[in-house]
Structures are given as C-alpha cells and as structure tokens.
Design an enzyme around this catalytic site. Structure first.
Site, PDB file in Angstrom:
ATOM      1  N   CYS A 100       0.821  -1.623   0.331  1.00 35.72           N
ATOM      2  CA  CYS A 100       0.028  -0.163  -0.025  1.00 35.72           C
ATOM      3  C   CYS A 100       0.882   1.392  -0.414  1.00 35.72           C
ATOM      4  O   CYS A 100       0.982   1.647  -0.651  1.00 35.72           O
ATOM      5  CB  CYS A 100      -0.572   0.036   1.603  1.00 35.72           C
ATOM      6  N   ARG A 134     -12.482   5.245  -3.296  1.00 36.93           N
ATOM      7  CA  ARG A 134     -11.640   4.821  -2.499  1.00 36.93           C
ATOM      8  C   ARG A 134     -11.588   2.854  -2.559  1.00 36.93           C
ATOM      9  O   ARG A 134     -13.026   2.494  -3.033  1.00 36.93           O
ATOM     10  CB  ARG A 134     -12.476   5.029  -1.059  1.00 36.93           C
ATOM     11  N   HIS A 197      -3.632  -5.808   2.321  1.00 41.40           N
ATOM     12  CA  HIS A 197      -3.976  -5.663   3.585  1.00 41.40           C
ATOM     13  C   HIS A 197      -4.579  -6.884   3.574  1.00 41.40           C
ATOM     14  O   HIS A 197      -4.657  -7.962   3.349  1.00 41.40           O
ATOM     15  CB  HIS A 197      -3.890  -4.692   4.543  1.00 41.40           C
TER      16      HIS A 197
HETATM   17 ZN   LIG Z   1      -4.348   0.239   2.296  1.00 41.64          ZN
END
Ligand SMILES: [Zn+2]
Lengths: 245, 439
Positions: A100, A134, A197
């Site tokens: 990320c 997002r 993640h």
């Molecule tokens: Zn992330």
C-alpha cells in the site's frame, strides 16, 4: 512451534517505519516472516527502522506497510535520505515486501488530488494518482508465481505500472492497482509490491516462503526448507475466497 | 405570507408533522432516522430549542469505547436521584437519531417532559451536534485506536473530543489516566473540569494503546506532570464488587457489570452524575447512587453474563483491535473455557486485518477451546502465529456452541464474539439450554 533445530543460520528481517506505516494488520507480515523463518529451521532476528534511526547493516529481508496520509508525510523526507541504501539492496536482489503506502512511495511519484507531487524513491517504475474514489474490499488475484493471492484492499491512490516492472497478477475479484487495467501489485527483481492487507502473508505463505528462500539463497547459497504446518492457512484461504467483496 | 409568519407556521407544524412521519415509518417498520430528518429539514431550531431549555440542560458522553454502557449508567444514576431523563436509548446516536427520539418524547406542542438529556455521541457526529446544541456537561471517556477507517487517525479523534469540551458551557468530566483526554483540560478556560481516575494498583490492568503494533499518528502526549485530584477514583475490583473513593472515603458496592474496563467507566458515570446532582445547594443522595450503580446491566449487545447449566457464561463483544485488547485484559483467561466467534458480515466489517493488530499471548497458558464464525479459520491462523493452542474449529455457530458447552461442562465459560456472532449465539443459547440472564 519452532520445531527445526536452529542451526541453519540467522536471517535478519527489517520492518520499515513500523511506527508510522503499519495499518490494517501489516504487522502480521513481519510476524509471519519471524515465525516461518523459525519453522524452516533458521533463526529470525526482527529489526525496526523508524524516522531518524541509523540504518542497520546486513539486512536480509525488508518489509513495509501502509499508512495514513499523516504517516506518509512524516516519513517522506527520511525515506528520500535512505533511497541510496534501499536502491542498492533492491538492485542487489534483496527480497522485499512493500504494501500500500510504501508500495506507492517505492514508485516514482505520488500525485495527490490537489495536484501536489510527492516524489517516491523510484525503485519501482510505477506512478500513483490520488483520487476521490476509495477502493475497498476483499480481493482475489491470479498470479503465475504464487497461485491465487488473497487479501483486502483499502486505498484511494491508483497506481499505473511502467515498462520496468511487471504486475504481481490480475485481479479476479476486487480492483487492484487501478480501476482501469485489472492489474494488482508489482514485481521487480525480488521485490513484491501489493495493495493487499489482510495481512497479506498469513493467508499467502507461498509469498512468505519466496522471501525467505530468496534471503537464504542470497546469504547461504542454498535454502533448506522446513515443514511448516499450513493446514489452517489452506482452510482460511478456502473460506476467505468464498466471502463477498 | 410575510417571512416571519412563514417561519412561525413552520414552527407550529414541524412537531406534529414529524410525529406523524414517525408513526407512519413505525407502522411500515422503517428506521428511526427518517422522522428526525424531516424535522431537521423543516425546523432546524427544533432540537436546540427543546433540549437547551431543560432544567439541567444536556450532558453528552463520547469517546472511542464504552459510550453505550456508560450512557446507560449515567441515565440510571440520575433516575435514582428522582430526575426524569431523556436519552437516545435506541442506539441511533446521530443527530437525526436524537431528533427522532425527541419526537417520540415530546408532546404535540413540542414540549419535553424531562429534567436533563443524556446523549451518547458518536465522534463522527459530535461536532455537528455540539455546534447546534452546546451541552452543559460532557463526559469524555478515552481515545483508543479504532479500525482507523472511519475517522482517519487517533489525533483527529482527540481533536473531536477537544471540540466537544470547548463547546461545553458547564462541567467537563475527563479521564485522568488517558493522556490524550486529560490534556484537554490545559486549553479549557471557562469550564469547570473534573476527573475520574484509577488507583495506581489498577493501571497495569489497562493496555497502553500506544504499545499497539499499529501505531500511525504522533506518539501519545506524556501523562500530566502531576496527577490532578480526581472526583471519583476506582480503587479495587472484586469478582462482583468494586470500591470507589470519593469525598475522602472509600465505599464498596456490588456490581453486575463485568470487566475492569466497564467498572472504570462506572467511576466516569459517578463523576458525571455527582456533577449534575451536586450542583448549587443540592447534594446527591449517595446511597441511592450506589444502589443504582450496583444494578446497572450492560447495554444490549455490549456483552453480558449468563448462567448456562449452572455455570457462568460471559459474552464479550469484540469489534475492533482496541476493544479486543481491552476484552483480553479485562477478562483474564485463567479458570475459564474460551471460545472465539469471528464473523465478517457487513455489520462486523469485512476486513480481517484487525485480528493481526491484537496480541493473543495472554491466551497461551489455557489455549482456546473452540473457534467459530465465518472467519473461524482466519482466527485459527492468527492464533497459530501467536503459539496459542487451538481445540476445535467449526465455522457453523450452532454446532460449535453446542460442542463448547458440552465439552466445557462444569467450567465457567467465556466467548469473545463479533456483533453478528453475538446475536447468533444468543439465539442459539435460548434454544439449546435454559438461559438465566444474570446481567
Ligand atoms: Zn491500504
């Protein structure tokens, strides 16, 4: 669980910026490396590097995670100051996992929504654009190297790969790097970069073992694997793969 | 119609109209927010007008963890003092939910028959609410790391609590042991500040959130150089009792609430109730306060103690890393059979990353007897990496629960569960055994 006889040598794992870049369980990646190194019969040594620290010598594996925007701002200058060490290690074939936020900053640049360009350290030939959208949810990635990779994405930066890297895989569920080309993550030398993640490594032990094997071969010339019990990982993967986005 | 007349007409029709919408949406089984939205849109002054004219005004309760149960405690403490309390008991703790609850409580002319309003405020909605309805009292519990996906970061949560304190017109009650909360006092000028605190001997039973593995944001501010005196201090916690220090003495009372963490919030509730009842010439009736405190049960769905086959069974709700860590610290594993139930339904959150932000070392001595829920194997994997022994894994909750109760017969039991897993477990428990709710 440390079943192996601990005489195959020590592997040093460096966590990059655990204080500022370590969200959504990214710590799990460091824990998995530490435990599996032991399960393979080597001795793990877990090191941390935070802003202002002295950069440790003789590092065998590097792992870094995601962060809030504030975390990225905090580490930005320090990361630039470490660009030479990190680039040398990367070009020399050191195994690394960047997730990320650090995936983005290992790239060439991050252009925010407001147009500010944050320079990356340019190890990876990728560019990231901040967006209002997002991208959140469970992800399944088809890869040739590691089979199906499972994880959870949560990012608004969209990353585009240049010619100097290849994608980690193709998103079969979820979005991945950006909402246009279906790619997820990036591969360059022995670096695995990903948005996932979850944490990534627990449910994808093939990637963990790739990092450990590469580190052992680099340091000792060969890798003698142990026999970690991955039966829970196999079942966790089966169940996770069936969950909704 | 002249503007003033128009506004006046809106004033008179908004409450009846809102109540009508409320009735209709109740009949249709709808949510509680729609009628509130209607009133808010047509008469934005409704809430401020109704709440701020109460004799004791408005008290708000905010913080990361424990708001619902603490709000319930404050309400029951104030009721023990003969006050009529308005509260947002439905769990819709947003501005609109408050407006909707108000509509149910006011008469057709918009008058609220209450002495005080005690409201649970979600940090995300607190700013908007306190800007339109400045509270007379605020109780700020804690700033803990949440999933980080709602507010961004821990420092922002501290800023939100600071804003609530700034807008408070009377008394601000602060957690002396949480540096981010205690330090809010340094910038307050006009307000009366009171603290609730812990005896030093209990400090170690609370996890320090800044030790957490996931630590974005700036480091915690240092504790206050000199601990200020607290209005109420929690001094000891027994199996089903607790001792509090105030007014220079120590009193012990039976408690139905379990877990050090909940009981610490009882000290918070006591401090706020003393502030509200002990103002001016009035003095609080402490015997009644203690009796009420001993009777408080956890808010629905926040964890509870049951009796199953003659043995206690605790349900502990875990919904984020800090909550899970508090649960593990607050309910030691020793002497208990343990089950963990992890679902990833929409209401629980789909992301399992948070399990890796919790350390499970404290479960190593006894292991975990049963794992269940849609992400039972994610939990098993997590425990494997913390070297915690695992008994059985069964994703289906009904058979897992039956096996757990059968195999742990004669032992006290504890189940850590996510929200939807808790609902399923309660349903199953009532089917397979006689359940006696202790608290
Ligand atoms: Zn992330």
């Amino acid at each position: 669980m440390s079943t192996g006889h601990q005489d195959k040598g020590t592997l040093r794992v460096l966590q990059l910026y655990p204080r500022d870049m370590n969200i959504y369980g990214d710590w799990g990646n460091a824990l998995v490396l530490q435990q599996r190194i032991g399960w393979h019969g080597y001795t793990p040594e877990l090191l941390e590097y935070n802003v202002g620290d002295e950069f440790p010598a003789n590092v065998d594996i590097i792992v870094g995670g995601g962060g809030q925007d504030s975390g990225q701002l905090v580490i930005q200058d320090d990361l630039q100051a470490r660009a030479v060490e990190l680039t040398d290690l990367a070009e020399d074939g050191a195994p690394m996992l960047v997730i990320c936020g650090l995936y983005q900053l290992f790239g060439k640049s991050f252009k925010t929504r407001t147009g500010t360009v944050i320079p990356g350290i340019g190890i990876l030939d990728v560019e990231t654009l901040g967006t209002d959208e997002r991208l959140i949810g469970n992800v399944k990635v088809a890869t040739t190297e590691f089979g199906e990779v499972l994880g959870y994405e949560n990012h608004s930066g969209q990353t585009t790969l240049g010619n100097g890297v290849r994608p980690l895989g193709t998103a079969a569920k979820g979005t991945g790097n950006n909402s246009a080309d279906g790619h997820e993550g990036a591969r360059y030398r022995n670096i695995v970069a990903s948005y996932l993640h979850g944490s990534l490594l627990p449910k994808n032990p093939a990637i963990a073992d790739f990092l450990i094997r590469t580190a052992a071969e680099r340091k000792f010339g060969s890798f003698e694997p142990g026999t970690p019990d991955d039966s829970y990982a196999v079942l966790a993967r089966e169940h996770a793969a069936r969950r909704p986005r | 119609m002249p503007l003033l007349g128009y506004i006046r007409t809106m004033f008179y029709i908004s409450v009846p109209l809102g109540k009508l919408v409320r009735r209709v949406s109740r009949l249709r089984g709808g949510g509680s927010a729609l009628p509130g939205l209607v009133v808010e849109k047509i008469d934005p002054g409704f809430m401020r007008r109704t709440l701020t004219t109460l004799p004791h005004g408005v008290a708000v309760v905010s913080g990361t963890n424990g708001k619902t149960t603490t709000t319930k405690m404050v309400v029951e403490l104030l009721e023990s003092q003969g006050l009529t309390v308005f509260t947002n008991r439905t769990g819709s703790n947003f501005t609109r939910g408050v407006a909707a609850a108000l509509l149910g409580a006011v008469d057709w002319r918009g008058r609220l028959k209450a002495d005080v309003a005690v409201l649970e405020l979600d940090e995300a909605h607190a700013v908007h609410f306190v800007n339109s309805v400045p509270p007379r009292y605020s109780l700020l519990l804690n700033v803990l790391r949440d999933q980080l996906d709602r507010f961004g970061e821990i420092d922002k949560t501290a800023q939100l609590l600071q804003h609530i304190a700034d807008k408070t017109t009377g008394t601000v009650v602060l957690n002396r042991e949480d540096p981010r909360v205690a330090r809010i006092a340094e910038t307050l000028t006009g307000q009366d500040v009171r603290y609730f605190g812990l005896d030093d001997s209990l400090l170690s039973t609370f996890p320090n959130d800044d030790d957490m593995r996931t630590a974005p944001g700036s480091p915690a501010p240092a504790a206050l150089p000199q601990k200020p005196a607290a209005d109420v201090v929690l001094s000891t916690v027994g199996a089903d009792s607790a001792a509090f220090e105030y007014d220079g003495g120590t009193v012990t009372t039976g408690m139905k609430l379990r877990g050090v963490y909940n009981i610490f919030n009882a000290a918070a509730a006591l401090t706020l109730a003393r502030s509200i009842c002990g103002g001016g010439a009035a003095t609080a009736d402490h015997d009644a306060l203690l009796v009420a405190l001993g009777k408080v049960e956890p808010a629905f769905g926040r964890g509870e103690s049951l009796t199953v086959d003659g043995q206690p069974l605790d349900l502990v709700l875990v919904k984020n890393p800090s909550g899970f860590r508090l649960g593990l610290k607050s309910f030691p594993a020793e002497g208990y059979a343990t089950m963990i139930a992890i679902n990833d339904n929409y209401a629980d959150g789909r992301d399992m990353s948070w399990l890796w932000d919790v350390g499970f070392d404290s479960l190593q001595p006894g292991g975990v007897d049963q794992l269940t829920g849609s992400r039972a194997y994610d939990m098993a994997l997590r425990l494997q990496y913390d070297d915690v022994r695992i008994g059985a894994v069964q994703p289906e909750i009904a058979p897992a629960l039956a096996a757990f109760i059968r195999e742990a017969a004669g032992k006290p039991k504890r189940i850590f569960c996510t929200y939807t897993a808790m609902l399923a477990i309660r349903r199953e428990l009532s089917k397979i055994t006689t359940v006696e709710v202790v608290s």
